[in-house]
Design an enzyme around this catalytic site. Structure first.
Site, short mmCIF file in Angstrom:
data_model
loop_
_atom_site.label_atom_id
_atom_site.label_comp_id
_atom_site.label_asym_id
_atom_site.label_seq_id
_atom_site.Cartn_x
_atom_site.Cartn_y
_atom_site.Cartn_z
N GLU A 159 0.87 -1.18 0.00
CA GLU A 159 0.00 0.00 0.00
C GLU A 159 0.91 1.23 0.00
O GLU A 159 1.89 1.28 0.76
CB GLU A 159 -0.90 0.01 1.23
CG GLU A 159 -1.73 1.29 1.39
CD GLU A 159 -2.53 1.31 2.70
OE1 GLU A 159 -2.94 0.23 3.14
OE2 GLU A 159 -2.71 2.40 3.26
N GLU A 164 -1.85 11.77 3.63
CA GLU A 164 -2.85 11.60 4.67
C GLU A 164 -2.69 12.74 5.66
O GLU A 164 -1.58 13.20 5.93
CB GLU A 164 -2.66 10.28 5.43
CG GLU A 164 -2.91 9.03 4.61
CD GLU A 164 -2.66 7.77 5.43
OE1 GLU A 164 -3.62 7.03 5.70
OE2 GLU A 164 -1.50 7.54 5.81
#
Length: 866
Positions: A159, A164
């Site tokens: 991933e 974020e």
């Protein structure tokens, strides 16, 4: 053979970064003023973009996910395709998190869009220009997942988190406003043993990502991914790089980066890979605006602030653009946008270093034959090839050798006249030592003056920058000798370690915590590297406590306040009687009680051990087993032994001095008194366990000694003189030497050839010799050309040879030479690297080979097994 776990405190190295809860990893505060922000070079070619113009989401680019499953993170939203949660207007995409209707499955609604099977890429530059939502509980992300899970389900196939944020604009307890963005990789083993690594970046001058648009990007190429904010490179991650020798043998890690674990297609075995996987496949993009979840709700102000979402929180995206490198589309290399220190770890010397260490485990490294309990002496009473020294960023450490008498004799004393230094024991430049096959680093320390030091750190180096990194241990107390035993495997596995145990030049460096050292004075002694197992060679039982029955004044006893402990003597096949202890709760222990006649073990020889046989019948998950020496509460020393093997008898050996030096786990700073052991064996599981014991005893080394004479006036047994002499440079003769009888004189007149004792008719098996066994001989160097070195060897048939160079610089006098056999066996063939003598088949037990012209005499050649 059982191993035990030493109770040593682990903390990270001298920190230059702070740690955050959640996926973000380490935060860096970066001053960009020293760098020119570089734009992508022209070789980046735009291959895909969504500018979010018009009035609708492009369904050729994106698919909405619709679910209420919490994103795998216990998030608080349902993802919908409702236009209130995602829409395009005024040239931007809006993903809006809103309060849900009363009674809804989740308290919020939002949107998540994916490009899977519509925009999938392997390598490239991925840019997003966005303004972030804010408030406690906000958790937007732009990230990537593998299109095809080639290596298995999450996280095996990887991933990539490009961007974020959590809880922007909240204020923590220190008054700091949250303004970090995070870039992270996920990979490795199955959850919950999965790994991740990444960094957080705080925008300059306290700017919030929620106040305006900023450009966030990664550049992803084969073996490397870099993270950017507004063109500034703030983090670099790389695939792991194995350290290998010329012959391909793996010796460790040059760089600890990401790794993968998946089932090998041929063997079907779950296998670890230190290569570009899993980040070498096609990935798709994901946009989402989550609310709450494990990370956001456990950071900053905690939970979700409903007031922050009353009118919605919007993740607004101006564009997403994907570029590929036209220099090499197969690898993505050749278009790197980099800056100074982008490939260096952050440190005091390199504060703007961007390289992030990953979580790759250490690769298995081939062992070398080392006798059980072998001791490699770094420093004891006499100097070895290791020298003491110091490194100081400022000031100095004064180093003295003192003879303090008693058990310690000569010691090295280090006086810190600085706050920024370390002391060390190190080989001369260019020299290294292979410690594969050994188990622990051990040393003794006496703190003369603590002077308020905050802590204590050790490290082992394999030629800078190869190192274990800083490894913090419990600070030694002032005014008493403290012994440490540190597992080499713990140093290898230390956070940030790149330690190559086969290539060590500095087995011990140490310092009180950096920044508060001045005035610290300590003496160091008995620095050694020790192999696992019985360090005694042959042993003798010095105190027998139980074998079929208790012995002497010993009785069974227990501390059993809650009735959880029962012990019975049961018959066990060929063993006769054994003791079975059943513990059904948390409290209590069982022990052998010698209070009627306490033991004084203070005079036991170094290397003495507590030895017993153990059979673990059953144990609850997580239960640990303490073994203790007890002089009356709280004067107890204890250690945790490995009790993970069920259903088989195994012998456990615990060095008594190591056990005595480990303080009471339940009353820190208390130790057993070795002059008054009233309970010589105590077992205490921390919970439910059933375990059997037999043959409980103390053993000490049997140092009666055994000499195997190979030459004294003449050869013995089946030994004959021989030589390798292709050019006729080597001659040997037996001559009479006054007061000595016969000796062997070897004359070498050229560069090739050697002389040896040949035992091929009856090879020696020395594999069972003790750790302290030695090859001993008398030597008289008559003459030698300048620069000629003298090798002494053990030979099992070429190229299976071990050799060392000895000091042959003293001319004209007899001298005794002693070489530890285990040290000699562990030193590979100087003329055929990586080959060693076979300890079970020594066909030439003594070989001498000068590298040039030399005349030398030998006498009294023997092995001493002691």
């Amino acid at each position: 053979m059982m191993t035990f776990k030493k109770k040593i405190t682990h903390v990270f190295a001298l920190a230059t970064v702070s740690t955050l809860i959640g996926c973000g990893g380490a935060e860096t505060k970066t001053d960009t003023s020293g760098f020119d922000v570089t734009q992508p070079v022209s070789d980046w070619k735009l291959v895909w973009s969504d500018e979010f113009d018009g009035n609708a989401i492009n369904t050729n680019h994106w698919t909405h996910e619709v679910n209420c499953t919490g994103g795998g993170n216990n998030e608080r939203q349902c993802y919908t395709e409702d236009p209130s949660n995602s829409f395009v207007s005024d040239g931007t995409l809006k993903l809006v998190a809103l309060p849900a209707e009363e009674g809804a499955e989740q308290p919020y609604t939002s949107a998540r869009m994916v490009s899977k099977n519509k925009a999938d890429f392997k390598y490239g530059r991925f840019e997003i220009k966005a303004k972030m939502p804010f408030g406690q509980g906000s958790f937007p992300a732009f990230w990537m997942m593998p299109t095809d899970e080639v290596y298995g389900g999450w996280p095996h196939s990887g991933e990539i988190d490009i961007l974020e944020t959590v809880n922007l604009k909240t204020v923590n307890e220190d008054g700091v406003v949250e303004n970090n963005v995070h870039g992270t990789l996920h990979y490795g083993k199955s959850w919950p043993a999965n790994d991740y690594s990444g960094a957080a970046y705080s925008l300059p001058d306290g700017i919030s990502p929620a106040d305006d648009f900023h450009v966030y990007a990664i550049e992803w190429q084969e073996g490397e991914i870099r993270w950017y904010v507004d063109g500034y490179l703030y983090a670099t991650q790389r695939a792991s790089e194995l350290k290998t020798k010329a012959d391909g043998e793996i010796t460790g890690l040059n760089h600890r980066g990401w790794y993968s674990e998946y089932f090998d297609a041929t063997s079907g075995e779950l296998t670890t890979y230190w290569d570009n996987s899993p980040f070498d496949q096609q990935f798709f993009m994901i946009l989402n605006n989550a609310v709450g979840g494990d990370w956001a709700e456990n950071t900053n102000d905690l939970g979700v602030d409903a007031a922050a979402f009353t009118d919605g929180q919007t993740f607004e995206i101006d564009y997403i653009r994907v570029y590929q490198c036209t220099q090499n589309t197969n690898t993505g290399k050749g278009c790197e946008t980099v800056r100074a220190a982008y490939a260096q770890e952050a440190s005091e010397e390199v504060p703007n270093g961007a390289l992030i260490l990953g979580k790759a485990p250490n690769p298995p490294v081939a062992a070398i034959p080392v006798a059980p309990g072998a001791v490699f002496d770094v420093f004891s009473d006499a100097d070895t090839d290791f020298v003491v020294g110091h490194y100081a960023a400022s000031g100095e450490i004064v180093i003295e050798e003192l003879d303090i008498g008693g058990d310690h004799g000569a010691v090295k004393q280090f006086t810190f006249n600085t706050d920024e230094a370390l002391g060390y024991f190190q080989l001369a430049p260019g020299n290294v030592q292979d410690f594969r096959g050994y188990a622990t680093l051990e040393f003794d320390i006496f703190v003369v003056n603590d002077n308020g030091a905050d802590g204590f750190v050790v490290k082992m180096d394999c030629v800078h920058p190869c190192s274990s990194g800083d490894y913090a241990i419990d600070k030694p107390a002032q005014g008493v000798w403290t012994s440490y035993s540190i597992l080499l495997s713990d140093l290898v596995a230390n956070n940030g370690s790149t330690l190559d145990i086969s290539n060590v030049n500095t087995p011990l460096a140490f310092f009180p915590t950096w920044g508060n050292q001045s005035g610290f004075v300590a003496q160091i002694d008995n620095v050694r590297i020790v192999a696992a197992g019985d360090s005694n060679g042959s042993t003798k039982v010095v105190a027998n406590f139980y074998d079929d029955t208790v012995i002497g004044d010993i009785i069974f006893n227990s501390y059993n306040p809650d009735g959880f402990v029962t012990a019975t003597e049961i018959a066990e096949g060929d063993r006769g009687n054994v003791i079975e202890v059943v513990k059904t709760g948390d409290t209590g222990n069982w022990y052998l009680d010698s209070s009627a006649a306490p033991l004084d073990i203070s005079g036991y020889e170094a290397g003495s051990e507590l030895v017993f046989d153990m059979f673990v019948v059953s144990a609850d998950v997580g239960v640990e087993l303490y073994i203790k020496l007890d002089s009356g509460w709280p004067n107890v020393s204890d250690i945790i032994v490995d009790s993970s093997t069920l259903g088989e008898w195994q012998e456990v050996r615990i060095n008594l001095q190591t056990l005595l030096d480990d303080d009471n786990a339940f009353s820190a700073g208390s130790f057993a008194d070795d002059t008054s052991i009233i309970n010589p064996f105590v077992m205490e599981p921390t919970g439910v366990m059933t375990v059997k014991f037999d043959n409980i005893r103390y053993e000490s080394p049997d140092n009666s000694g055994q000499q195997i004479i190979m030459y004294d006036d003449n050869v013995t047994g089946d030994i004959v003189f021989n030589s390798y002499n292709p050019d006729g440079f080597v001659t040997s003769s037996e001559i009479a030497e006054v007061d000595r009888g016969n000796v062997v004189e070897v004359v070498k007149t050229g560069g090739t050839g050697n002389w040896y004792l040949d035992s091929s008719a009856a090879p020696f098996d020395i594999s069972g010799y003790s750790a302290n066994s030695e090859l001993v001989f008398d030597m008289y160097v008559v003459s030698a050309d300048a620069g000629v070195e003298l090798y002494i060897k053990l030979d099992s048939g070429w190229p299976n040879v071990s050799d060392v160079v000895i000091d042959s610089s003293t001319l004209g006098e007899w001298q005794e030479v002693r070489i530890n056999l285990q040290t000699l066996l562990a030193d590979d063939n100087a003329f055929s690297a990586g080959n060693f003598a076979d300890a079970t088949n020594i066909i030439n037990p003594f070989v001498m080979e000068p590298t040039g012209v030399m005349t030398v005499k030998f006498d009294n050649i023997r092995y001493v097994n002691k």
